[in-house]
Design a protein around this motif. Structure first.
Motif, PDB file in Angstrom:
ATOM      1  N   ASP A 185       0.831  -1.210   0.000  1.00  0.00           N
ATOM      2  CA  ASP A 185       0.000   0.000   0.000  1.00  0.00           C
ATOM      3  C   ASP A 185       0.861   1.255   0.000  1.00  0.00           C
ATOM      4  O   ASP A 185       0.612   2.207  -0.763  1.00  0.00           O
ATOM      5  N   LEU A 186       1.877   1.289   0.843  1.00  0.00           N
ATOM      6  CA  LEU A 186       2.734   2.471   0.951  1.00  0.00           C
ATOM      7  C   LEU A 186       3.576   2.647  -0.310  1.00  0.00           C
ATOM      8  O   LEU A 186       3.791   3.772  -0.766  1.00  0.00           O
ATOM      9  N   SER A 187       4.036   1.537  -0.882  1.00  0.00           N
ATOM     10  CA  SER A 187       4.829   1.619  -2.111  1.00  0.00           C
ATOM     11  C   SER A 187       3.993   2.098  -3.284  1.00  0.00           C
ATOM     12  O   SER A 187       4.475   2.837  -4.144  1.00  0.00           O
TER      13      SER A 187
ATOM     14  N   ASP B 270      -3.521   4.026   4.988  1.00  0.00           N
ATOM     15  CA  ASP B 270      -4.255   5.244   4.640  1.00  0.00           C
ATOM     16  C   ASP B 270      -4.012   6.353   5.657  1.00  0.00           C
ATOM     17  O   ASP B 270      -3.948   7.539   5.306  1.00  0.00           O
ATOM     18  N   GLU B 271      -3.889   5.990   6.928  1.00  0.00           N
ATOM     19  CA  GLU B 271      -3.612   6.985   7.956  1.00  0.00           C
ATOM     20  C   GLU B 271      -2.235   7.608   7.754  1.00  0.00           C
ATOM     21  O   GLU B 271      -2.057   8.827   7.877  1.00  0.00           O
ATOM     22  N   ILE B 272      -1.261   6.788   7.409  1.00  0.00           N
ATOM     23  CA  ILE B 272       0.086   7.300   7.140  1.00  0.00           C
ATOM     24  C   ILE B 272       0.079   8.215   5.935  1.00  0.00           C
ATOM     25  O   ILE B 272       0.664   9.303   5.943  1.00  0.00           O
ATOM     26  N   ILE B 273      -0.598   7.781   4.884  1.00  0.00           N
ATOM     27  CA  ILE B 273      -0.668   8.577   3.653  1.00  0.00           C
ATOM     28  C   ILE B 273      -1.360   9.909   3.915  1.00  0.00           C
ATOM     29  O   ILE B 273      -0.941  10.957   3.411  1.00  0.00           O
ATOM     30  N   PHE B 274      -2.416   9.879   4.705  1.00  0.00           N
ATOM     31  CA  PHE B 274      -3.132  11.112   5.036  1.00  0.00           C
ATOM     32  C   PHE B 274      -2.228  12.070   5.808  1.00  0.00           C
ATOM     33  O   PHE B 274      -2.186  13.272   5.515  1.00  0.00           O
TER      34      PHE B 274
ATOM     35  N   PRO C 149      -6.898  11.934   1.735  1.00  0.00           N
ATOM     36  CA  PRO C 149      -7.124  10.567   2.201  1.00  0.00           C
ATOM     37  C   PRO C 149      -6.512   9.538   1.265  1.00  0.00           C
ATOM     38  O   PRO C 149      -6.502   9.709   0.039  1.00  0.00           O
ATOM     39  N   GLY C 150      -6.010   8.455   1.827  1.00  0.00           N
ATOM     40  CA  GLY C 150      -5.472   7.370   1.026  1.00  0.00           C
ATOM     41  C   GLY C 150      -6.572   6.578   0.347  1.00  0.00           C
ATOM     42  O   GLY C 150      -7.759   6.757   0.624  1.00  0.00           O
ATOM     43  N   ILE C 151      -6.188   5.658  -0.528  1.00  0.00           N
ATOM     44  CA  ILE C 151      -7.159   4.902  -1.323  1.00  0.00           C
ATOM     45  C   ILE C 151      -7.109   3.408  -1.038  1.00  0.00           C
ATOM     46  O   ILE C 151      -7.738   2.627  -1.740  1.00  0.00           O
ATOM     47  N   ALA C 152      -6.357   2.989  -0.014  1.00  0.00           N
ATOM     48  CA  ALA C 152      -6.159   1.560   0.211  1.00  0.00           C
ATOM     49  C   ALA C 152      -7.459   0.819   0.515  1.00  0.00           C
ATOM     50  O   ALA C 152      -7.538  -0.389   0.312  1.00  0.00           O
ATOM     51  N   GLU C 153      -8.477   1.526   0.994  1.00  0.00           N
ATOM     52  CA  GLU C 153      -9.762   0.885   1.273  1.00  0.00           C
ATOM     53  C   GLU C 153     -10.771   1.093   0.139  1.00  0.00           C
ATOM     54  O   GLU C 153     -11.925   0.660   0.267  1.00  0.00           O
ATOM     55  N   SER C 154     -10.364   1.715  -0.939  1.00  0.00           N
ATOM     56  CA  SER C 154     -11.293   1.980  -2.036  1.00  0.00           C
ATOM     57  C   SER C 154     -11.521   0.729  -2.883  1.00  0.00           C
ATOM     58  O   SER C 154     -10.757  -0.230  -2.831  1.00  0.00           O
TER      59      SER C 154
ATOM     60  N   SER D 178      -8.603   7.435  -9.478  1.00  0.00           N
ATOM     61  CA  SER D 178      -8.719   7.068  -8.069  1.00  0.00           C
ATOM     62  C   SER D 178      -9.276   8.253  -7.284  1.00  0.00           C
ATOM     63  O   SER D 178      -9.184   9.406  -7.727  1.00  0.00           O
ATOM     64  N   PRO D 179      -9.848   8.031  -6.107  1.00  0.00           N
ATOM     65  CA  PRO D 179     -10.409   9.133  -5.322  1.00  0.00           C
ATOM     66  C   PRO D 179      -9.396  10.198  -4.936  1.00  0.00           C
ATOM     67  O   PRO D 179      -9.769  11.362  -4.761  1.00  0.00           O
TER      68      PRO D 179
END
Length: 456
Positions: free
Chosen positions: A78-80, A171-175, A182-187, A409-410
């Motif tokens: 996710d982070l990569s 997503d929290e780290i990305i935010f 907001p991150g998109i890992a849960e999209s 993506s969002p």
């Protein structure tokens, strides 16, 4: 890609012509390095790429070892994939595994070869059948007050829970580090899946995991478009009355009412308010862009020009404009207009354009374009992004086969699209890339088409 199969199923010559050339479907950006004529450069990181981030494997507690591998792999992926970090390779990280702030030696992580500016770490265990994860993000350069944030996650223990918790932590780290977007890992991504002679609507996680069917209609369904609140999916299905818009409730798990009318009805698109649905309809003869309420009861036409109009896409930032594809001047071109049909502006200057998709920040439109379309003309259908104000564009795909149906993506940092390496409809797959064209990777095997990324 899939339209070639569909064309053989459509009886009317008007629908065949429409499906032949139309696509049926379909941030953090800095516009830099403006060049001569009509190209520009897209920057997806907005400066955040200077952050060198390390993600330590989490420390396993009682029972946590069953899920630690899934969690560690998902978090790092996710982070990569975020496109905003300089990730520290696992081979360069210290051999120790810190599970708590007391066990963290920041000097080991900030020093070469890791040279990390930020470190994500934590612990994972199973307690009373629950998967408990403690996640931490530390500033490796701030030895006095290193902790950026700490989170505790508690879910029923399962492989899926390990993945979803990793998504949420990423997503929290990305935010926190990515400028507040907001991150998109849960999209989720919705798409068309070919099975036998039918096409059903499917759903998957943003990274291609958890692929599963949404509809089981046993028909040909196209162009899924999820509503802004994520509760419904609009799409078009070929039945005894031809192609009609259908509405599927993700909350109820079944079709809900959407008024059927005459003609061919294709390529639905939601307004950001969720209160309007634009689509192409030939109910009055020539395919035009219509707008209705979410039940299809009250509808009105907003285009009226000879030549098919298809593939609408609302400006998701304002809802005040629509991009679409029109054949009013011959070959299909990209246009934009006000949401009431006024202020029509042609965006492309030739070639063969399909599948408009407006970026979340309202500044760009992604679309498929064969710029050198015609007998004997070298070229191919690739994904392009155009800056709306300047009409400058950049080509995102090159020499990977036929590309179509881009969808943003969002967070506006990624684009998902359909690709067939050899141009065959049966060899179409879903791919994703960063919005500058880098980081391409496949999300599905062959037989998947027409992707639509959820709004959140």
């Amino acid at each position: 890609m899939g339209e070639a199969i569909v064309n053989r199923s459509v009886r009317s010559s008007r629908a065949k012509s429409l499906l032949h050339w139309s696509a049926l479907a379909a941030c953090l950006f800095a516009v830099t390095s403006l060049q001569a004529q009509d190209t520009f450069h897209l920057e997806t990181s907005a400066g955040a790429s200077s952050i060198r981030l390390a993600a330590s494997d989490f420390k396993g507690g009682a029972g946590g070892g069953l899920y630690k591998g899934t969690f560690d792999t998902t978090l790092f992926s996710d982070l990569s994939s975020a496109g905003i970090f300089d990730m520290v390779s696992k081979s360069l990280t210290p051999q120790t595994t810190p599970g708590t702030p007391a066990e963290m030696n920041l000097g080991q992580w900030s020093a070469a070869p890791a040279s990390a500016a930020m470190v994500a770490f934590g612990n994972i265990a199973v307690q009373n059948g629950r998967l408990v994860v403690n996640g931490f993000l530390d500033d490796a350069k701030n030895t006095q007050y290193p902790q950026v944030f700490a989170k505790v996650y508690n879910e029923e223990a399962s492989e899926d829970s390990a993945r979803q918790i990793a998504h949420r932590f990423a997503d929290e780290i990305i935010f926190r580090l990515g400028g507040g977007t907001p991150g998109i890992a849960e999209s989720k991504v919705f798409y068309v899946k070919l099975g036998g002679g039918n096409k059903e609507i499917w759903e998957m996680d943003y990274d291609g995991a958890n692929q599963h069917a949404i509809t089981h209609l046993g028909q040909v369904s196209l162009s899924p478009r999820v509503s802004p609140d994520g509760s419904r999916v609009a799409f078009s299905t070929l039945g005894k009355d031809g192609f009609q818009i259908k509405m599927f409730s993700l909350l109820l798990g079944r079709l809900v009412n959407f008024s059927s009318v005459g003609g061919t009805n294709l390529s639905p698109a939601w307004a950001p308010s969720g209160q309007q649905l634009a689509f192409s309809s030939s109910r009055t003869g020539d395919p035009e862009i219509w707008v209705s309420d979410p039940q299809g009861i009250v509808a009105h036409r907003i285009t009226n020009f000879r030549g098919p109009d298809v593939s609408p896409s609302y400006n998701p930032k304002s809802g005040a404009q629509i991009a679409w594809i029109s054949g009013r001047t011959g070959l299909p071109q990209l246009y934009i207009m006000e949401a009431d049909g006024s202020g029509v502006t042609r965006m492309t200057d030739g070639g063969y354009a399909t599948s408009a998709s407006w970026s979340p920040n309202g500044q760009f439109i992604a679309f498929a374009w064969d710029r050198k379309y015609g007998p004997g003309a070298p070229g191919g259908q690739d994904i392009y992004v155009m800056e709306v104000v300047s009409k400058r564009w950049i080509q995102l795909t090159h020499d990977i086969g036929r590309c179509d149906f881009p969808s943003w993506s969002p967070d506006g940092r990624h684009v998902v699209f359909a690709n067939s390496p050899d141009g065959s409809a049966s060899h179409t797959r879903i791919m994703t890339m960063l919005a500058d064209g880098t980081g391409k990777r496949s999300l599905t095997e062959y037989g998947a088409d027409m992707p639509n990324w959820g709004w959140k």
